[in-house]
Design an enzyme around this catalytic site. Sequence first.
Site, PDB file in Angstrom:
ATOM      1  N   TYR A   1     -29.374  32.758   7.518  1.00 47.61           N
ATOM      2  CA  TYR A   1     -29.404  33.821   8.526  1.00 47.61           C
ATOM      3  C   TYR A   1     -30.180  35.054   8.085  1.00 47.61           C
ATOM      4  O   TYR A   1     -30.194  35.404   6.908  1.00 47.61           O
ATOM      5  CB  TYR A   1     -27.974  34.273   8.845  1.00 47.61           C
TER       6      TYR A   1
ATOM      7  N   ASP B   1     -32.128  22.774  24.309  1.00 45.04           N
ATOM      8  CA  ASP B   1     -32.666  22.663  22.937  1.00 45.04           C
ATOM      9  C   ASP B   1     -32.615  21.198  22.486  1.00 45.04           C
ATOM     10  O   ASP B   1     -31.968  20.854  21.510  1.00 45.04           O
ATOM     11  CB  ASP B   1     -31.835  23.570  22.016  1.00 45.04           C
TER      12      ASP B   1
ATOM     13  N   ASP C   1     -40.913  12.565  19.995  1.00 44.78           N
ATOM     14  CA  ASP C   1     -41.357  11.172  20.118  1.00 44.78           C
ATOM     15  C   ASP C   1     -42.723  11.117  20.817  1.00 44.78           C
ATOM     16  O   ASP C   1     -43.282  12.152  21.174  1.00 44.78           O
ATOM     17  CB  ASP C   1     -40.302  10.374  20.904  1.00 44.78           C
TER      18      ASP C   1
ATOM     19  N   THR D   1     -42.065   8.090  25.693  1.00 42.87           N
ATOM     20  CA  THR D   1     -40.619   8.079  25.436  1.00 42.87           C
ATOM     21  C   THR D   1     -40.005   9.430  25.802  1.00 42.87           C
ATOM     22  O   THR D   1     -38.945   9.503  26.431  1.00 42.87           O
ATOM     23  CB  THR D   1     -40.357   7.745  23.951  1.00 42.87           C
TER      24      THR D   1
ATOM     25  N   LYS E   1     -35.061  19.346  21.342  1.00 40.48           N
ATOM     26  CA  LYS E   1     -35.975  19.061  20.217  1.00 40.48           C
ATOM     27  C   LYS E   1     -36.548  17.656  20.302  1.00 40.48           C
ATOM     28  O   LYS E   1     -36.383  16.822  19.416  1.00 40.48           O
ATOM     29  CB  LYS E   1     -35.282  19.262  18.866  1.00 40.48           C
TER      30      LYS E   1
ATOM     31  N   ASP F   1     -49.042  26.361 -10.562  1.00 39.14           N
ATOM     32  CA  ASP F   1     -50.267  25.771 -10.009  1.00 39.14           C
ATOM     33  C   ASP F   1     -51.238  26.837  -9.506  1.00 39.14           C
ATOM     34  O   ASP F   1     -52.386  26.878  -9.901  1.00 39.14           O
ATOM     35  CB  ASP F   1     -49.927  24.756  -8.907  1.00 39.14           C
TER      36      ASP F   1
END
Length: 449
Positions: free
Chosen positions: A402, A291, A296, A300, A293, A118
């Site tokens: 890693y 952690d 929302d 919430t 994460k 592309d």
Amino acid sequence: MQAREDFLLKAYELGIIKFGSFTLKSGIESPFYVDLRPLASSPQLLKTLSNNLLQLVDNSKLELICGVPYAALPMATTMSLESGIPLIIKRKENKGYGTKRMLEGVFHDGQNCLLVEDVITSGKSLVETIDEVEKEGLVVTDLVVVLDREQGGIQRLEEKGYNIHTLFTINEVIDILFKYKRLDEGEVKKIKDFLSMPPQAPSRKRTPLQDKEVQHPVGKNMIDIALRKKSNLIASADVVSSLELINLAKGIGDKIVALKLHSDIITDFSWDLVTELRTIAREKDFLLFEDRKFADIGNTQELQFKQGVYRFADWVDMVTAHPIAGEKSFDVFEPTGVVAIVEMSSAGALTDDYYVSKALNIAQKSADVFAVVAQRQVPDDLLLLTPGVNIDKKGDSKGQQYNTPKKVFSEYLTDFMIVGRGIYKANDPVAAAEEYRQQGWKAYEDSLS
Ligand code: S5P
């Protein structure tokens, strides 16, 4: 000419090119972003495009067509249908089981294969793709590319002896969009200025930790601890019992800047554990980093952060959150420091260049965010935390990938590395933490010069 312009204007309406500020995978800030995948949403345009691409080459010597995943796959398929030349499919990743082939379909050694791509920028990834196809025994002489970003890619491939045929150059695209008033003069100037600069990597100069312009108190605190301890190590304590967690925290506490937790994996989570962790963190001078994460809407997230079993708001110094719900969703964490997840380390993550650019924009707008998690260099006003670091391993069987400490500090200009299994799974976690601390700090110091 008119047909080309018509094609381009219709493609533009589909959203194949966006203008703004985008951080590319290379770290370069680009004023535009090209994504040809939406073309497949218009069968008519896809067909026109594919026929135009076919006209660029002498079909008589071609025996196979192969598209570079993903944007070029529908184009290659259509070209195959229109020309009757068989299609083969190139995998993006080796699937790791079964035939382990990079190419799927019926082909044999020595067949000439046309590659379809592309966009070409530096040409680096296209060279890798050609290598992979040639390794399977096929011959590549010609490539067709829809858009040349004019960043040296064509030259790179021509030097290697390939015939490369492009449909549009980016300058031509800009001129046509300007002619039809899809861009104004200011935008055109910005883009042309960018295009006329020699292709260059972003500044590789690292700002030393003590000179970072981080305003958030938690960010400042992290930097102070790092300088005091000569450590840029965040240990990810992904253990599942309070006892293991406490032992680990006591053992490695004086080598780390922060202890990263996943509280919801601890089978016997309790307020005694929290009290003890806080005591150790104070004694050993490190931060508690949950952690979680969050991902929302603000309301919430606020409940998840302040209520429930964990009541993080009462005891953690910093938390991770996805920017997916927009910058207002971060406000609920104040005064806790927020680390925005803008890019993930695992294979196949959805956090592509476009996502990362948008996520970084959101992170930069929020006063609560002082750091981001990513696998690339980020703007200097944010601290960069990089997980997926291991000295001995390249990955796991669940998608983790890693890098070494050396790579993340020298290439991504990471400020802090996050190490989990490399430490807590080691035979001697205390010695491992010391090894990572030393390697990390040395890699950081080396990258200053
Ligand atoms: O993209 C990411 C983001 C995070 S926070 N990739 C990650 O691996 N992490 C976290 O870092 C992950 O949840 C885990 O706690 C840690 C990496 O652990 P390791 O054992 O693979 O080093």
